[in-house]
Design a protein around this motif. Structure first.
Motif, PDB file in Angstrom:
ATOM      1  N   TRP A  92      -6.332   5.553   6.994  1.00  0.00           N
ATOM      2  CA  TRP A  92      -7.006   4.253   6.933  1.00  0.00           C
ATOM      3  C   TRP A  92      -5.965   3.150   6.860  1.00  0.00           C
ATOM      4  O   TRP A  92      -4.913   3.299   6.259  1.00  0.00           O
ATOM      5  CB  TRP A  92      -7.907   4.202   5.700  1.00  0.00           C
ATOM      6  N   MET A  93      -6.294   1.998   7.463  1.00  0.00           N
ATOM      7  CA  MET A  93      -5.444   0.806   7.411  1.00  0.00           C
ATOM      8  C   MET A  93      -6.353  -0.391   7.248  1.00  0.00           C
ATOM      9  O   MET A  93      -7.387  -0.483   7.904  1.00  0.00           O
ATOM     10  CB  MET A  93      -4.645   0.700   8.718  1.00  0.00           C
ATOM     11  N   GLY A  94      -5.998  -1.305   6.370  1.00  0.00           N
ATOM     12  CA  GLY A  94      -6.821  -2.493   6.182  1.00  0.00           C
ATOM     13  C   GLY A  94      -6.140  -3.529   5.307  1.00  0.00           C
ATOM     14  O   GLY A  94      -5.027  -3.326   4.824  1.00  0.00           O
ATOM     15  N   THR A  95      -6.823  -4.640   5.125  1.00  0.00           N
ATOM     16  CA  THR A  95      -6.301  -5.678   4.247  1.00  0.00           C
ATOM     17  C   THR A  95      -6.435  -5.219   2.804  1.00  0.00           C
ATOM     18  O   THR A  95      -7.187  -4.283   2.501  1.00  0.00           O
ATOM     19  CB  THR A  95      -7.073  -7.001   4.423  1.00  0.00           C
ATOM     20  N   HIS A  96      -5.735  -5.902   1.942  1.00  0.00           N
ATOM     21  CA  HIS A  96      -5.830  -5.566   0.528  1.00  0.00           C
ATOM     22  C   HIS A  96      -7.264  -5.752   0.037  1.00  0.00           C
ATOM     23  O   HIS A  96      -7.785  -4.935  -0.719  1.00  0.00           O
ATOM     24  CB  HIS A  96      -4.862  -6.425  -0.288  1.00  0.00           C
ATOM     25  N   ALA A  97      -7.917  -6.821   0.490  1.00  0.00           N
ATOM     26  CA  ALA A  97      -9.305  -7.084   0.080  1.00  0.00           C
ATOM     27  C   ALA A  97     -10.235  -5.962   0.548  1.00  0.00           C
ATOM     28  O   ALA A  97     -11.125  -5.531  -0.189  1.00  0.00           O
ATOM     29  CB  ALA A  97      -9.768  -8.429   0.619  1.00  0.00           C
ATOM     30  N   GLU A  98     -10.047  -5.479   1.772  1.00  0.00           N
ATOM     31  CA  GLU A  98     -10.861  -4.370   2.283  1.00  0.00           C
ATOM     32  C   GLU A  98     -10.602  -3.098   1.481  1.00  0.00           C
ATOM     33  O   GLU A  98     -11.515  -2.337   1.197  1.00  0.00           O
ATOM     34  CB  GLU A  98     -10.555  -4.118   3.762  1.00  0.00           C
ATOM     35  N   TYR A  99      -9.351  -2.884   1.126  1.00  0.00           N
ATOM     36  CA  TYR A  99      -8.980  -1.710   0.339  1.00  0.00           C
ATOM     37  C   TYR A  99      -9.701  -1.711  -1.007  1.00  0.00           C
ATOM     38  O   TYR A  99     -10.170  -0.674  -1.474  1.00  0.00           O
ATOM     39  CB  TYR A  99      -7.472  -1.670   0.126  1.00  0.00           C
ATOM     40  N   ASP A 100      -9.784  -2.885  -1.630  1.00  0.00           N
ATOM     41  CA  ASP A 100     -10.429  -2.978  -2.937  1.00  0.00           C
ATOM     42  C   ASP A 100     -11.897  -2.560  -2.898  1.00  0.00           C
ATOM     43  O   ASP A 100     -12.447  -2.151  -3.909  1.00  0.00           O
ATOM     44  CB  ASP A 100     -10.317  -4.398  -3.489  1.00  0.00           C
ATOM     45  N   LYS A 101     -12.519  -2.629  -1.734  1.00  0.00           N
ATOM     46  CA  LYS A 101     -13.931  -2.255  -1.598  1.00  0.00           C
ATOM     47  C   LYS A 101     -14.106  -0.761  -1.268  1.00  0.00           C
ATOM     48  O   LYS A 101     -15.227  -0.265  -1.320  1.00  0.00           O
ATOM     49  CB  LYS A 101     -14.580  -3.089  -0.494  1.00  0.00           C
ATOM     50  N   LYS A 102     -13.021  -0.086  -0.902  1.00  0.00           N
ATOM     51  CA  LYS A 102     -13.097   1.329  -0.511  1.00  0.00           C
ATOM     52  C   LYS A 102     -13.014   2.227  -1.731  1.00  0.00           C
ATOM     53  O   LYS A 102     -12.494   1.835  -2.766  1.00  0.00           O
ATOM     54  CB  LYS A 102     -11.940   1.687   0.422  1.00  0.00           C
ATOM     55  N   LYS A 103     -13.498   3.434  -1.567  1.00  0.00           N
ATOM     56  CA  LYS A 103     -13.359   4.468  -2.596  1.00  0.00           C
ATOM     57  C   LYS A 103     -12.622   5.648  -1.972  1.00  0.00           C
ATOM     58  O   LYS A 103     -13.098   6.238  -1.009  1.00  0.00           O
ATOM     59  CB  LYS A 103     -14.729   4.904  -3.098  1.00  0.00           C
ATOM     60  N   PHE A 104     -11.473   5.936  -2.513  1.00  0.00           N
ATOM     61  CA  PHE A 104     -10.678   7.043  -1.988  1.00  0.00           C
ATOM     62  C   PHE A 104     -10.635   8.172  -2.984  1.00  0.00           C
ATOM     63  O   PHE A 104     -10.722   8.063  -4.131  1.00  0.00           O
ATOM     64  CB  PHE A 104      -9.257   6.584  -1.672  1.00  0.00           C
TER      65      PHE A 104
ATOM     66  N   GLU B  49      -4.838  15.330  -3.113  1.00  0.00           N
ATOM     67  CA  GLU B  49      -4.763  15.910  -1.763  1.00  0.00           C
ATOM     68  C   GLU B  49      -3.624  15.329  -0.935  1.00  0.00           C
ATOM     69  O   GLU B  49      -3.753  15.132   0.277  1.00  0.00           O
ATOM     70  CB  GLU B  49      -6.100  15.765  -1.043  1.00  0.00           C
ATOM     71  N   ASN B  50      -2.485  15.034  -1.589  1.00  0.00           N
ATOM     72  CA  ASN B  50      -1.279  14.552  -0.914  1.00  0.00           C
ATOM     73  C   ASN B  50      -1.490  13.257  -0.132  1.00  0.00           C
ATOM     74  O   ASN B  50      -0.875  13.045   0.909  1.00  0.00           O
ATOM     75  CB  ASN B  50      -0.691  15.633  -0.010  1.00  0.00           C
ATOM     76  N   ARG B  51      -2.348  12.396  -0.636  1.00  0.00           N
ATOM     77  CA  ARG B  51      -2.556  11.107  -0.003  1.00  0.00           C
ATOM     78  C   ARG B  51      -1.647  10.069  -0.653  1.00  0.00           C
ATOM     79  O   ARG B  51      -1.397  10.105  -1.853  1.00  0.00           O
ATOM     80  CB  ARG B  51      -4.006  10.683  -0.128  1.00  0.00           C
ATOM     81  N   VAL B  52      -1.154   9.160   0.186  1.00  0.00           N
ATOM     82  CA  VAL B  52      -0.230   8.131  -0.273  1.00  0.00           C
ATOM     83  C   VAL B  52      -0.725   6.778   0.220  1.00  0.00           C
ATOM     84  O   VAL B  52      -1.177   6.649   1.364  1.00  0.00           O
ATOM     85  CB  VAL B  52       1.196   8.376   0.265  1.00  0.00           C
ATOM     86  N   ILE B  53      -0.627   5.788  -0.653  1.00  0.00           N
ATOM     87  CA  ILE B  53      -1.008   4.419  -0.303  1.00  0.00           C
ATOM     88  C   ILE B  53       0.267   3.589  -0.240  1.00  0.00           C
ATOM     89  O   ILE B  53       1.022   3.511  -1.215  1.00  0.00           O
ATOM     90  CB  ILE B  53      -1.959   3.817  -1.348  1.00  0.00           C
ATOM     91  N   PHE B  54       0.492   2.980   0.920  1.00  0.00           N
ATOM     92  CA  PHE B  54       1.646   2.110   1.117  1.00  0.00           C
ATOM     93  C   PHE B  54       1.178   0.661   1.180  1.00  0.00           C
ATOM     94  O   PHE B  54       0.159   0.359   1.803  1.00  0.00           O
ATOM     95  CB  PHE B  54       2.355   2.439   2.435  1.00  0.00           C
ATOM     96  N   ASN B  55       1.943  -0.220   0.555  1.00  0.00           N
ATOM     97  CA  ASN B  55       1.747  -1.656   0.714  1.00  0.00           C
ATOM     98  C   ASN B  55       2.572  -2.082   1.917  1.00  0.00           C
ATOM     99  O   ASN B  55       3.774  -1.839   1.956  1.00  0.00           O
ATOM    100  CB  ASN B  55       2.234  -2.418  -0.526  1.00  0.00           C
TER     101      ASN B  55
ATOM    102  N   GLY C 110       4.409  -6.904   2.164  1.00  0.00           N
ATOM    103  CA  GLY C 110       4.212  -7.294   0.774  1.00  0.00           C
ATOM    104  C   GLY C 110       3.020  -6.537   0.231  1.00  0.00           C
ATOM    105  O   GLY C 110       3.001  -5.321   0.256  1.00  0.00           O
ATOM    106  N   ASN C 111       2.025  -7.252  -0.163  1.00  0.00           N
ATOM    107  CA  ASN C 111       0.818  -6.614  -0.668  1.00  0.00           C
ATOM    108  C   ASN C 111      -0.395  -7.054   0.149  1.00  0.00           C
ATOM    109  O   ASN C 111      -1.519  -6.943  -0.299  1.00  0.00           O
ATOM    110  CB  ASN C 111       0.647  -6.968  -2.150  1.00  0.00           C
ATOM    111  N   SER C 112      -0.147  -7.552   1.362  1.00  0.00           N
ATOM    112  CA  SER C 112      -1.239  -8.073   2.195  1.00  0.00           C
ATOM    113  C   SER C 112      -2.102  -6.973   2.795  1.00  0.00           C
ATOM    114  O   SER C 112      -3.302  -7.150   2.976  1.00  0.00           O
ATOM    115  CB  SER C 112      -0.682  -8.932   3.327  1.00  0.00           C
ATOM    116  N   TYR C 113      -1.485  -5.848   3.148  1.00  0.00           N
ATOM    117  CA  TYR C 113      -2.194  -4.756   3.817  1.00  0.00           C
ATOM    118  C   TYR C 113      -1.920  -3.448   3.099  1.00  0.00           C
ATOM    119  O   TYR C 113      -0.879  -3.269   2.472  1.00  0.00           O
ATOM    120  CB  TYR C 113      -1.744  -4.633   5.273  1.00  0.00           C
ATOM    121  N   ARG C 114      -2.850  -2.524   3.239  1.00  0.00           N
ATOM    122  CA  ARG C 114      -2.714  -1.193   2.664  1.00  0.00           C
ATOM    123  C   ARG C 114      -2.861  -0.156   3.769  1.00  0.00           C
ATOM    124  O   ARG C 114      -3.715  -0.283   4.655  1.00  0.00           O
ATOM    125  CB  ARG C 114      -3.794  -0.936   1.609  1.00  0.00           C
ATOM    126  N   LEU C 115      -2.024   0.856   3.681  1.00  0.00           N
ATOM    127  CA  LEU C 115      -2.043   1.969   4.619  1.00  0.00           C
ATOM    128  C   LEU C 115      -2.194   3.247   3.804  1.00  0.00           C
ATOM    129  O   LEU C 115      -1.401   3.506   2.890  1.00  0.00           O
ATOM    130  CB  LEU C 115      -0.734   1.998   5.414  1.00  0.00           C
TER     131      LEU C 115
END
Length: 94
Positions: free
Chosen positions: A82-94, A53-59, A62-67
């Motif tokens: 969505w915006m969050g830390t890398h650790a928060e991202y790892d817990k999400k399901k996209f 669905e044309n979604r993009v994940i940006f670091n 560095g790799n501290s945050y995900r957008l």
């Protein structure tokens, strides 16, 4: 590109001051761009990942945050999802 959802980024910057510079730089770059496809994004952001669905994940920073954004190429729109830390991202399901 026109970015929708900027208040979400501003609120995130208030909580995480260390991301202010990198996130502002990302925003300025994206607002100057015209993306027609994922290849346009990959040229500038080789670490970007692409979802359905044309979604993009940006670091960011560095790799501290995900957008996570949704791109509407025809309309020239980037929607912040969505915006969050890398650790928060790892817990999400996209």
């Amino acid at each position: 590109m026109r970015i929708l959802g900027l208040p979400q980024l501003e609120a995130f910057k208030k909580k995480h001051a260390d991301i202010r510079g990198p996130l502002d730089a990302w925003r300025k770059e994206v607002e100057r761009e015209i993306w027609h496809s994922t290849q346009d994004i990959k040229k500038r952001y080789p670490s970007a990942d692409f979802l359905a669905e044309n979604r993009v994940i940006f670091n960011i920073k560095g790799n501290s945050y995900r957008l996570v954004v949704k791109v509407r190429y025809q309309g020239g729109i980037v929607l912040i999802e969505w915006m969050g830390t890398h650790a928060e991202y790892d817990k999400k399901k996209f």
